[in-house]
Motif scaffolding. Sequence first.
Motif, short mmCIF file in Angstrom:
data_model
loop_
_atom_site.label_atom_id
_atom_site.label_comp_id
_atom_site.label_asym_id
_atom_site.label_seq_id
_atom_site.Cartn_x
_atom_site.Cartn_y
_atom_site.Cartn_z
N LEU A 150 -18.93 11.70 40.30
CA LEU A 150 -18.04 12.78 39.85
C LEU A 150 -17.88 12.77 38.34
O LEU A 150 -17.81 13.83 37.71
CB LEU A 150 -16.68 12.64 40.54
CG LEU A 150 -16.66 12.94 42.04
CD1 LEU A 150 -15.30 12.60 42.65
CD2 LEU A 150 -16.98 14.40 42.30
N SER A 151 -17.82 11.58 37.74
CA SER A 151 -17.64 11.50 36.30
C SER A 151 -18.95 11.74 35.56
O SER A 151 -18.99 12.48 34.57
CB SER A 151 -17.08 10.11 35.93
OG SER A 151 -16.98 9.97 34.53
N PRO B 3 -13.22 23.65 39.98
CA PRO B 3 -12.82 22.82 38.83
C PRO B 3 -12.32 23.63 37.64
O PRO B 3 -11.44 23.18 36.91
CB PRO B 3 -14.11 22.06 38.48
CG PRO B 3 -14.88 22.02 39.75
CD PRO B 3 -14.57 23.32 40.46
N ASP C 178 -20.04 15.46 35.65
CA ASP C 178 -19.05 16.48 35.32
C ASP C 178 -19.49 17.31 34.11
O ASP C 178 -19.92 16.78 33.09
CB ASP C 178 -17.70 15.82 35.00
CG ASP C 178 -16.72 16.82 34.40
OD1 ASP C 178 -16.36 17.79 35.09
OD2 ASP C 178 -16.33 16.63 33.22
N SER D 223 -11.36 12.40 41.23
CA SER D 223 -11.91 11.23 41.93
C SER D 223 -10.84 10.45 42.71
O SER D 223 -11.13 9.91 43.79
CB SER D 223 -12.59 10.28 40.94
OG SER D 223 -11.66 9.73 40.04
N HIS E 165 -10.98 13.41 34.99
CA HIS E 165 -11.90 12.85 35.98
C HIS E 165 -11.14 12.14 37.09
O HIS E 165 -11.54 12.20 38.26
CB HIS E 165 -12.86 11.88 35.30
CG HIS E 165 -13.90 12.57 34.48
ND1 HIS E 165 -14.85 11.90 33.73
CD2 HIS E 165 -14.15 13.89 34.27
CE1 HIS E 165 -15.63 12.75 33.11
NE2 HIS E 165 -15.22 13.97 33.41
#
Length: 267
Positions: free
Chosen positions: A196-197, A109, A200, A140, A136
């Motif tokens: 994922l959000s 990332p 993060d 995703s 994001h």
Amino acid sequence: MGLYAAVIAICVYSFFPIYWMMISSVRPMERLFLDSSLVFWPPDFASYTSLFQQTNYLVNFMNSVLMAVGTIVVSLVLSAFIAYGATRLRFRGKTTLVASMLFAYMFPPLMLAIPMAAAFRWAGLTDSLWGLLIAHLAISLPLAVWLLWGFFKAMPFDLEEAAMVDGCSQFEAFVKVVLPLSAPGLITVGIFSFLLSWADYVFALILIMSDQQKTLPVALASLLGAHDLRWGEVLAGASLIALPLFVIFIFCYRYFVAGLSAGALKG
């Protein structure tokens, strides 16, 4: 018997750090590193009180909620249309196109966040939740398209043709026939997008600078100062971050497993 023992050992090994974090968050600060008991009673919520009184935790919590909800909604809408178009429209290289969407997952990332920061600075999205939402979606959306592509590809087109014979347009057939039958996949995509959000850290750390715009992982990490280690508040905040994840998996794990299994078989 050996299989059950192995499963229990793996579960204990995986859950124990989370349990230790939660039980430690309700210990008094003076006993945080002195008491190593596995069960503590009565609980002391002083760390939670201090967390809410001395930090912007509620503001950061709302920022994380907004990012998670936005990522879920946009990922579901865009991935559904993209995956449906990739399975129903005929054009060269569509399989390669869908497969290449996962190319971003080959890179850490951090390698994506640095050029994004430069691009957002040029676009005027620096220190903006809108820019963070785009970041994001970049991680995703490809996975969401890949999962739904497996569902839509295996779904017979005869179902949509029957709906169109009855008077539906192709869009109405997509909404009334395809989407309801793809509910396990949509739920799986929603859960993945939320995870994922919500978890993060890298994108939020690089793209967000002001305290009022920070999400929970970054705001929690800022409590670990160079000279003031507020471990009680950190443990309390981490426990509150993990709480929504537990709630989601308690109520949605059956759909999550069914969606993954169906997507793997159909894809």
